[in-house]
Design a protein around this motif. Structure first.
Motif, mmCIF file in Angstrom:
data_model
loop_
_atom_site.group_PDB
_atom_site.id
_atom_site.type_symbol
_atom_site.label_atom_id
_atom_site.label_comp_id
_atom_site.label_asym_id
_atom_site.label_seq_id
_atom_site.Cartn_x
_atom_site.Cartn_y
_atom_site.Cartn_z
ATOM 1 N N THR A 138 0.708 -1.147 -0.184
ATOM 2 C CA THR A 138 0.042 -0.038 0.091
ATOM 3 C C THR A 138 0.794 1.376 0.068
ATOM 4 O OG1 THR A 138 -0.226 -0.246 2.519
ATOM 5 C CG2 THR A 138 -1.904 -1.158 1.096
ATOM 6 N N VAL A 144 1.876 4.972 6.569
ATOM 7 C CA VAL A 144 2.375 3.379 6.475
ATOM 8 C C VAL A 144 3.712 3.505 5.780
ATOM 9 C CG1 VAL A 144 1.884 1.094 5.408
ATOM 10 C CG2 VAL A 144 0.138 2.304 6.502
ATOM 11 N N CYS A 147 7.088 -1.606 2.855
ATOM 12 C CA CYS A 147 7.586 -2.669 3.535
ATOM 13 C C CYS A 147 7.854 -2.805 4.844
ATOM 14 C CB CYS A 147 9.101 -2.859 2.627
ATOM 15 S SG CYS A 147 9.025 -2.923 0.950
ATOM 16 N N SER A 148 7.087 -1.972 5.738
ATOM 17 C CA SER A 148 7.109 -2.076 6.787
ATOM 18 C C SER A 148 5.796 -3.114 7.413
ATOM 19 C CB SER A 148 6.545 -0.656 7.729
ATOM 20 O OG SER A 148 5.281 -0.343 7.254
ATOM 21 N N PRO A 149 6.082 -3.696 8.789
ATOM 22 C CA PRO A 149 5.042 -4.588 9.031
ATOM 23 C C PRO A 149 3.569 -4.208 8.916
ATOM 24 C CG PRO A 149 6.880 -4.223 10.849
ATOM 25 C CD PRO A 149 6.941 -3.161 9.638
ATOM 26 N N ALA A 150 3.416 -2.956 8.755
ATOM 27 C CA ALA A 150 1.866 -2.516 8.414
ATOM 28 C C ALA A 150 1.421 -2.326 7.017
ATOM 29 C CB ALA A 150 1.693 -0.867 9.190
ATOM 30 N N ASP A 151 2.544 -2.449 6.249
ATOM 31 C CA ASP A 151 1.959 -2.386 4.537
ATOM 32 C C ASP A 151 1.572 -3.635 4.159
ATOM 33 O OD1 ASP A 151 2.446 -1.801 1.985
ATOM 34 O OD2 ASP A 151 4.559 -2.185 1.808
ATOM 35 N N ALA A 152 0.137 -3.536 3.974
ATOM 36 C CA ALA A 152 -0.576 -4.710 3.494
ATOM 37 C C ALA A 152 -0.174 -4.689 2.154
ATOM 38 C CB ALA A 152 -1.924 -4.425 3.593
ATOM 39 N N GLN A 154 2.632 -6.294 0.943
ATOM 40 C CA GLN A 154 3.873 -6.250 0.450
ATOM 41 C C GLN A 154 4.308 -7.755 0.027
ATOM 42 O OE1 GLN A 154 6.865 -6.309 3.737
ATOM 43 N NE2 GLN A 154 4.954 -5.882 5.067
#
Length: 443
Positions: A138, A144, A147-152, A154
Motif C-alpha cells: 500500500t 504506512v 515494506c514495514s510490518p503495516a504495509d499490507a 507487500q
C-alpha cells in the motif's frame, strides 16, 4: 586457491552439498577413486625414490594404496565442519580441531609432530546472514512506510544463504533494512567509471566475467568510489552444469594488502560483499534495480582482526638433512564441507604419511628426512604456508629437495579442467627421475 582461479570441482561439490542434492562423498566414486589411486601411487613412488639412496634408477614396486583408509580419513576430516555451514574456515574452532586431529595422527604414526600457529589477517562470519527484497504493497497510504510490518500486500522474497548467495573473502558487515531505502546501482561489468561514481553511498551491483573480474579490484574500486556495499552476480561461469540453467554463487578470496592501501591503512569494516547466483540476481534486478522494491542486506562479519591459523607437521628425521615435504591445505571455504577442496588432498597427505610410516617400521630409517604438513589460511590468501616458509626459511633454503602439493586431487576427469599431475623442479637430476616416473605411469 587464488582469487583468479574459479575451480569447478569445488563449486560443484559445495553447491550440491548446500542444496542437499547428494552426499559429501558422491564425488569419491569409482572414476574419481581411479584418479586418486594413480595420483598417490605416482607420488608415493616419487617420494620413495627420493627417500632411498640415489645411486640406482630401479624404482622397484609401487607401494600399496589403501582406498578405504583414505576414504576414512576424508570422512573423519568432514566431521570437524561447522554444524550449520559445514566448512572449516581458517581461524575458527573447526579449523583448530582439524589441525589438532592431524597433528595427533602424525604423532600416532611415529612422526615428530609440531603444531605451528600464526596470527594473520582473517575475516570471520559471526552469524547467519539475511538477504531479502520487498515489493511494497500500500504505497502512499497515510502513515504506512513501504515494506514495514503495516504495509499490507507487500511481497517479500528471501534468498537462501549458501544457495542463492555467499559472503566473499574479507567482506565487511552490512546492516541495510527495508526502511533505509538504499539504492542498488547496476554497474554492468564494471568497466564504466561513471557508473561507479553514481553508486557512491549505495550498493553496487556488478556482473561477473567482465573487465573487473577479481574481488580485489572490485573492492578497491568500491572503496575509491565510496560504495556502501557490493553485490557480485555470476552470469557466466558453470551455467547450466550444476543446478538447472542457473549459474551458482562462487566464493573468492580478496588480497589484503591492496585493500589496506586503497582504504588508507585499514580494512573497510562497514562494506559488505556477497556473490549471488544468476537466478537470484535476476530477481533482485527485477524487484529493486528495475522496480520500486527495497533490499534488506544484513551481514554479521568482522574483517579487521587477526586470527590464529595452524600448520600441523609430522617429521621423520633421516640419515641426512635433505628434506622431502608433502602437503595440502586443511581449511575450506566457510559455507561448504570442501570434500574436494581440499579434504581430498589432506586425506591423501595422511595416506602418504601412513604408507611411509609403515615402510619405515619395516625397513628402518630413511636416507632423507620426511615431513608431512597441512596448511591453514589457504582460502583467504595462502596465509599458513606463507608464514611457515617465513618461519622455516633457513632450513628450507638449505635442505628442501622436494615439495609435493596435493590440492583437489579427487577431481573427476574433465577436459575443461584437465586430468593431469604436474611436477616441476630446478634440479637437473630430479628432472630426470620425474621424467622417467612420468613415462612409467602416464598410460
Amino acid at each position: 586457491m587464488t582469487e583468479q582461479e574459479l575451480i569447478s570441482a569445488e563449486v560443484v561439490e559445495d553447491w550440491k552439498h548446500a542444496g542437499n542434492k547428494r552426499t559429501s562423498f558422491a564425488i569419491m566414486q569409482s572414476s574419481t577413486m581411479k584418479a586418486i589411486v594413480l595420483t598417490v601411487i605416482f607420488l608415493s613412488s616419487t617420494l620413495l625414490y627420493f627417500y632411498l639412496e640415489e645411486d640406482s634408477y630401479d624404482y622397484g614396486e609401487t607401494v600399496e594404496f589403501d582406498q578405504q583408509r583414505v576414504r576414512t580419513y576424508a570422512e573423519e576430516l568432514l566431521t570437524f565442519g561447522h554444524p550449520d555451514w559445514f566448512g572449516r574456515m581458517s581461524g575458527t574452532i573447526e579449523e583448530q580441531a582439524t589441525a589438532e586431529y592431524i597433528a595427533n595422527l602424525f604423532e600416532e604414526l611415529g612422526y615428530q609432530a609440531t603444531l605451528h600457529t600464526y596470527e594473520v589477517p582473517m575475516h570471520s562470519v559471526n552469524s547467519e546472514p539475511s538477504l531479502r527484497v520487498c515489493t511494497p504493497g500500500t504505497i502512499g497510504a497515510i502513515g504506512v512506510a513501504p515494506c514495514s510490518p503495516a504495509d499490507a500486500g507487500q511481497q517479500i522474497t528471501t534468498f537462501n544463504h549458501r544457495i542463492d548467495y555467499v559472503i566473499q573473502g574479507f567482506s565487511g558487515e552490512s546492516s541495510f533494512m527495508f526502511g533505509d531505502d538504499v539504492d542498488v546501482i547496476h554497474l554492468g561489468d564494471g568497466s564504466d567509471d561513471s557508473l561507479w561514481t553514481a553508486a557512491s553511498g549505495n550498493i553496487g551491483y556488478i556482473v561477473g566475467g567482465g573487465a573487473v573480474s577479481s574481488n580485489t579490484d572490485i573492492m578497491r574500486l568500491a572503496i575509491e568510489n565510496d560504495l556502501a556495499s557490493i553485490i557480485h552476480v555470476n552470469k557466466n561461469y558453470n551455467c547450466g552444469k550444476i543446478e538447472g540453467n542457473d549459474c551458482v554463487p562462487i566464493f573468492k578470496g580478496t588480497r589484503v594488502a591492496p585493500i589496506l592501501e586503497a582504504n588508507g591503512g585499514t580494512m573497510p569494516s562497514q562494506m559488505g560483499f556477497i556473490s549471488m547466483s544468476k537466478d537470484a540476481g535476476e530477481i533482485l534486478e527485477s524487484v529493486v534495480i528495475n522496480g520500486s522494491g527495497r533490499i534488506e542486506m544484513i551481514l554479521d562479519v568482522t574483517n579487521d582482526e587477526e586470527l590464529t591459523v595452524r600448520v600441523p607437521c609430522g617429521t621423520y628425521y633421516g640419515k641426512t638433512d635433505e628434506l622431502l615435504i608433502a602437503g595440502g591445505h586443511h581449511d575450506t571455504v566457510y559455507h561448504a564441507p570442501g570434500a574436494v577442496d581440499d579434504t581430498s588432498g589432506v586425506a591423501s597427505v595422511l595416506e602418504l604419511a601412513t604408507i611411509f610410516s609403515e615402510y619405515i617400521n619395516k625397513n628402518g630409517d630413511p636416507n632423507k628426512t620426511l615431513r608431512f604438513c597441512t596448511w591453514g589460511g589457504e582460502e583467504e590468501g595462502l596465509w599458513g604456508s606463507t608464514e611457515y616458509v617465513k618461519e622455516m626459511n633457513q632450513e628450507l633454503a638449505e635442505n628442501l629437495r622436494l615439495y609435493v602439493n596435493l590440492d583437489m586431487n579427487h577431481v573427476d576427469i574433465d577436459p575443461e579442467r584437465g586430468n593431469s599431475v604436474w611436477f616441476s623442479t630446478n634440479h637437473e637430476d630430479d628432472y630426470g627421475h620425474i621424467k622417467r616416473l612420468s613415462e612409467k605411469y602416464k598410460n
